[in-house]
Design an enzyme around this catalytic site. Structure first.
Site, PDB file in Angstrom:
ATOM      1  N   GLY A 230       0.891   2.885  -2.468  1.00 56.93           N
ATOM      2  CA  GLY A 230       1.292   2.632  -3.847  1.00 56.93           C
ATOM      3  C   GLY A 230       1.748   1.199  -4.046  1.00 56.93           C
ATOM      4  N   GLY A 232       4.343  -2.050  -5.685  1.00 55.43           N
ATOM      5  CA  GLY A 232       5.728  -2.414  -5.925  1.00 55.43           C
ATOM      6  C   GLY A 232       6.615  -2.409  -4.696  1.00 55.43           C
ATOM      7  CB  CYS A 258       0.121   1.589   2.294  1.00 56.05           C
ATOM      8  SG  CYS A 258       0.083  -0.107   1.666  1.00 56.05           S
ATOM      9  CG  LEU A 259       5.181   2.493  -1.580  1.00 58.96           C
ATOM     10  CD1 LEU A 259       6.020   1.238  -1.369  1.00 58.96           C
ATOM     11  CD2 LEU A 259       4.866   2.669  -3.071  1.00 58.96           C
ATOM     12  CD  GLN A 262       5.937  -1.033   2.284  1.00 59.45           C
ATOM     13  OE1 GLN A 262       6.368  -0.912   1.145  1.00 59.45           O
ATOM     14  NE2 GLN A 262       4.886  -1.804   2.575  1.00 59.45           N
ATOM     15  CG  ASN A 300      -3.277  -3.737  -1.475  1.00 56.76           C
ATOM     16  OD1 ASN A 300      -2.636  -4.741  -1.716  1.00 56.76           O
ATOM     17  ND2 ASN A 300      -3.503  -2.798  -2.378  1.00 56.76           N
ATOM     18  CG  PHE A 303       7.479  -5.213  -0.429  1.00 58.28           C
ATOM     19  CD1 PHE A 303       8.785  -5.658  -0.602  1.00 58.28           C
ATOM     20  CD2 PHE A 303       6.610  -5.251  -1.522  1.00 58.28           C
ATOM     21  CE1 PHE A 303       9.216  -6.138  -1.830  1.00 58.28           C
ATOM     22  CE2 PHE A 303       7.032  -5.727  -2.750  1.00 58.28           C
ATOM     23  CZ  PHE A 303       8.341  -6.172  -2.903  1.00 58.28           C
ATOM     24  CG  HIS A 344      -5.070   1.338   2.856  1.00 58.79           C
ATOM     25  ND1 HIS A 344      -4.717   2.333   1.982  1.00 58.79           N
ATOM     26  CD2 HIS A 344      -4.293   0.279   2.543  1.00 58.79           C
ATOM     27  CE1 HIS A 344      -3.773   1.898   1.169  1.00 58.79           C
ATOM     28  NE2 HIS A 344      -3.496   0.646   1.489  1.00 58.79           N
ATOM     29  CD  GLU A 346      -7.265   4.749   2.680  1.00 57.64           C
ATOM     30  OE1 GLU A 346      -7.087   3.796   1.906  1.00 57.64           O
ATOM     31  OE2 GLU A 346      -6.493   4.985   3.642  1.00 57.64           O
TER      32      GLU A 346
END
Length: 375
Positions: A230, A232, A258-259, A262, A300, A303, A344, A346
């Protein structure tokens, strides 16, 4: 019909630096966001529709964008998620037999403003040296001071919660309802191909909105949990972090990408930070510390999780590192079936270097199900 971008345009960075170009399709427009670049040579359609890019002005490093058109089946979400596009050469015509639209048509359908004829090599070099920052692309080239004023009002990506902008508003199902494995996925910006990878391994998936309480998710009685990618800053996602903590406590398998990676780190008390310019591309080298093997990965993110805090955490083990800058690219919990990666699997850039992560997830699920069978 062939078009050429003729209207003057520019990209104005937050520090006042200006790069000049032309608008795609001779359109007037203005768009704001955080400027970033992606080094992938292909896959622009998947990139543009990736929810992780929400709020960002994307600079493509490939010299030609649009030359193979658009296939409407090859999307990662229902619409374009980038805030704007900057490229060198924009191809108004395409030659791919499987394409059913031009990139220009796709941008027009999604009301996205783009500029071309920009010296993207110089722009990317500038971002690499000075870091990602907010920017505006516009054809309002004679009103720089007004653009600067408006740009100054755009919030920084640091501290910005964006999952609510891209998550599903209602829970939904995908896959075979008679599948033997049920996976609950927390959508904080999920890509369609992640769901495809879960479903093709014969899982029935229920996708929940970003702020769903754990109790509601657990009531479906899934065999495992998944936390998605995701956009932000992850730290404002207090609901998702609280939900992740409770998912961990269940002792059921849990996988984050990814997000989601985190969020899992934050749930374990490890902080995150905004990177200088992030990792975005399909050629990022990763070392699997468990096997000693290298992986070519798609990434991608802007952070990352704190490496020193991860190393000091008695419950965590670093499983993958990024070979370019040694940032943490994967972790797992030592006493739980919980793991995550910062890239990622996938996206298949290797093309199948990281597929095993989904397989590992399903092996943990099957092991957990057998362990819990009442004899």
């Amino acid at each position: 019909m062939k078009y050429q971008a003729k209207r003057r345009a520019l990209i104005l960075l937050a520090d006042g630096t200006i790069f000049h170009g032309k608008s795609v399709g001779d359109k007037e427009g203005t768009a704001f966001g955080e400027v970033c670049f992606n080094t992938g040579m292909t896959g622009y359609q998947e990139i543009f529709t990736d929810p992780s890019y929400f709020g960002q002005i994307l600079v493509t490093t490939n010299a030609h964008i649009g030359n193979y058109g658009i296939n409407k089946e090859e999307v990662e979400s229902e619409s374009i998620k980038i805030a704007g596009l900057v490229c060198k050469n924009f191809s108004y015509e395409y030659s791919r037999p499987l394409a059913n639209d031009s990139l220009q048509g796709f941008l027009n359908d999604n009301n996205l403003f783009a500029i071309s004829d920009v010296d993207t090599r110089a722009l990317v070099g500038y971002i690499r040296d000075n870091g990602s920052m907010n920017a505006v692309i516009s054809t309002d080239v004679d009103n720089i001071e007004n653009l600067k004023k408006r740009l100054g009002e755009v919030p920084s990506m640091e501290g910005l919660e964006l999952a609510s902008k891209v998550s599903t508003s209602e829970a939904y199902f995908i896959g075979n309802e008679n599948a033997l494995i049920k996976i609950a996925a927390l959508d904080i910006g999920i890509k369609k191909n992640i769901l495809r990878n879960l479903v093709k391994r014969d899982a029935y998936v229920k996708v929940f909105p970003y702020n769903t309480k754990f109790e509601e998710i657990a009531a479906w009685d899934p065999d495992a949990y998944f936390i998605s990618n995701g956009p932000g800053d992850p730290e404002p996602l207090v609901d998702a972090i609280a939900t992740a903590k409770k998912m961990i406590e269940t002792d059921k398998p849990l996988f984050g990408i990814c997000l989601g990676h985190q969020v899992l780190a934050l749930a374990n008390g490890v902080s995150t930070y905004k990177m200088h310019n992030g990792h975005r591309g399909i050629n990022h080298p990763i070392l699997n510390l468990l096997t000693g093997k290298g992986e070519i990965t798609s990434q991608n993110h802007g952070f990352a999780i704190n490496k020193e805090e991860t190393e000091a955490n008695e419950n965590l083990e670093i499983t993958h590192v990024h070979l370019n800058d040694k940032t943490v690219a994967g972790i797992r919990m030592k006493n739980k079936d919980v793991f995550s990666v910062q890239y990622h699997p996938e996206a298949s850039p290797g093309p199948h270097d990281a597929d095993y992560l989904f397989d590992d997830f399903f092996k943990l699920i099957e092991k957990n199900k057998k362990h819990n069978v009442i004899v």
